[in-house]
Design a protein around this motif. Structure first.
Motif, PDB file in Angstrom:
ATOM      1  N   ARG A  35      32.802   2.425  15.103  1.00 25.64           N
ATOM      2  CA  ARG A  35      33.087   3.762  15.641  1.00 25.64           C
ATOM      3  C   ARG A  35      34.233   4.420  14.869  1.00 25.64           C
ATOM      4  O   ARG A  35      34.148   5.586  14.480  1.00 25.64           O
ATOM      5  N   VAL A  36      35.278   3.652  14.611  1.00 26.88           N
ATOM      6  CA  VAL A  36      36.440   4.187  13.896  1.00 26.88           C
ATOM      7  C   VAL A  36      36.070   4.554  12.457  1.00 26.88           C
ATOM      8  O   VAL A  36      36.432   5.623  11.967  1.00 26.88           O
ATOM      9  N   ILE A  37      35.333   3.693  11.777  1.00 22.95           N
ATOM     10  CA  ILE A  37      34.927   4.004  10.402  1.00 22.95           C
ATOM     11  C   ILE A  37      34.065   5.263  10.379  1.00 22.95           C
ATOM     12  O   ILE A  37      34.245   6.140   9.527  1.00 22.95           O
ATOM     13  N   ALA A  38      33.142   5.368  11.318  1.00 23.33           N
ATOM     14  CA  ALA A  38      32.291   6.558  11.379  1.00 23.33           C
ATOM     15  C   ALA A  38      33.137   7.816  11.583  1.00 23.33           C
ATOM     16  O   ALA A  38      32.926   8.826  10.911  1.00 23.33           O
ATOM     17  N   GLU A  39      34.099   7.739  12.485  1.00 24.59           N
ATOM     18  CA  GLU A  39      34.983   8.894  12.719  1.00 24.59           C
ATOM     19  C   GLU A  39      35.763   9.261  11.460  1.00 24.59           C
ATOM     20  O   GLU A  39      35.864  10.437  11.101  1.00 24.59           O
ATOM     21  N   LEU A  40      36.337   8.251  10.811  1.00 26.69           N
ATOM     22  CA  LEU A  40      37.184   8.501   9.636  1.00 26.69           C
ATOM     23  C   LEU A  40      36.400   9.037   8.440  1.00 26.69           C
ATOM     24  O   LEU A  40      36.940   9.740   7.605  1.00 26.69           O
ATOM     25  N   THR A  41      35.121   8.692   8.367  1.00 28.57           N
ATOM     26  CA  THR A  41      34.302   9.113   7.224  1.00 28.57           C
ATOM     27  C   THR A  41      33.404  10.299   7.549  1.00 28.57           C
ATOM     28  O   THR A  41      32.711  10.809   6.658  1.00 28.57           O
ATOM     29  N   GLY A  42      33.381  10.716   8.807  1.00 30.17           N
ATOM     30  CA  GLY A  42      32.539  11.848   9.184  1.00 30.17           C
ATOM     31  C   GLY A  42      31.063  11.527   9.215  1.00 30.17           C
ATOM     32  O   GLY A  42      30.222  12.414   9.105  1.00 30.17           O
ATOM     33  N   VAL A  43      30.738  10.263   9.382  1.00 29.07           N
ATOM     34  CA  VAL A  43      29.342   9.827   9.422  1.00 29.07           C
ATOM     35  C   VAL A  43      28.917   9.716  10.883  1.00 29.07           C
ATOM     36  O   VAL A  43      29.685   9.256  11.724  1.00 29.07           O
ATOM     37  N   SER A  44      27.704  10.109  11.173  1.00 28.85           N
ATOM     38  CA  SER A  44      27.166   9.965  12.520  1.00 28.85           C
ATOM     39  C   SER A  44      26.903   8.483  12.791  1.00 28.85           C
ATOM     40  O   SER A  44      26.134   7.843  12.074  1.00 28.85           O
ATOM     41  N   LEU A  45      27.540   7.956  13.831  1.00 29.15           N
ATOM     42  CA  LEU A  45      27.336   6.551  14.180  1.00 29.15           C
ATOM     43  C   LEU A  45      25.891   6.320  14.617  1.00 29.15           C
ATOM     44  O   LEU A  45      25.305   5.281  14.300  1.00 29.15           O
ATOM     45  N   ALA A  46      25.294   7.288  15.293  1.00 32.23           N
ATOM     46  CA  ALA A  46      23.893   7.155  15.708  1.00 32.23           C
ATOM     47  C   ALA A  46      22.982   7.025  14.488  1.00 32.23           C
ATOM     48  O   ALA A  46      22.087   6.166  14.459  1.00 32.23           O
ATOM     49  N   ASP A  47      23.212   7.859  13.471  1.00 31.12           N
ATOM     50  CA  ASP A  47      22.406   7.769  12.247  1.00 31.12           C
ATOM     51  C   ASP A  47      22.625   6.435  11.546  1.00 31.12           C
ATOM     52  O   ASP A  47      21.679   5.827  11.039  1.00 31.12           O
ATOM     53  N   ALA A  48      23.874   5.996  11.514  1.00 34.59           N
ATOM     54  CA  ALA A  48      24.180   4.716  10.872  1.00 34.59           C
ATOM     55  C   ALA A  48      23.493   3.568  11.600  1.00 34.59           C
ATOM     56  O   ALA A  48      23.019   2.621  10.969  1.00 34.59           O
TER      57      ALA A  48
END
Length: 181
Positions: A148-161
């Protein structure tokens, strides 16, 4: 991963013992030293190359790892270094769920989207795609908070990931995440 050529500094870095790291650096220890496959003190502090059976550093805290990395950086070690498999400190921290270490690495300019030699990012690693656990090192462990934190920091959708991770999980295995060191 610790074997012939491992220096006291590298052993202290792996355990996240910042006090010993500081003492060794004060007495001339080489902050650029590495064990086989190019694993440096910073990588060891972030658990790159660590396996489930590895007892060294089991009680390491995020705070100890962060202070160890900070000391090594100050002494000239490269926070963006990668081992021979392209794994960075972010990959190691993601694999083991060291979320505070991920934040620290990001604050200090580490690219959280950098791919290792298998094409995996730290986010994919945190989602369990890198394996590294269980018999043969093929089982993945999901580090939810870290992902969750990596997704937030990189602007990536966690759902897509997660969708990408599920698709990749259905594909044939791509090899081991950790070499047997």
């Amino acid at each position: 991963i610790l074997g012939a050529g491992t220096t006291p500094l590298l052993r202290a870095a792996k355990t996240g013992d910042a006090k010993v790291v500081a003492l060794l650096l004060e007495h001339g220890a080489n902050p650029l030293a590495a064990v086989g496959r190019g694993v440096t003190g910073i990588l060891l502090a972030a658990n790159v190359g660590t396996s489930e059976s590895d007892r060294t550093g089991r009680r390491k805290t995020d705070a100890g790892a962060i202070e160890t990395i900070r000391l090594l950086m100050k002494a000239g070690a490269d926070i963006n270094a990668a081992d021979s498999q392209g794994r960075t400190a972010a990959h190691g921290a993601a694999l083991w769920g060291l979320t505070a270490v991920i934040r620290f690495l990001h604050e200090n300019g580490v690219d959280l989207t950098r791919k290792d030699s298998r094409g995996l990012t730290p986010l994919q690693t945190a989602l369990g795609q890198a394996g590294g656990f269980g018999f043969g090192g093929r089982a993945g462990v999901v580090r939810e908070e870290t992902a969750r934190v990596i997704a937030e920091l990189t602007g990536v959708s966690l759902a897509d990931a997660r969708v990408q991770a599920a698709t990749a999980a259905a594909a044939p295995p791509r090899g081991r995440a950790q070499d047997p060191d």
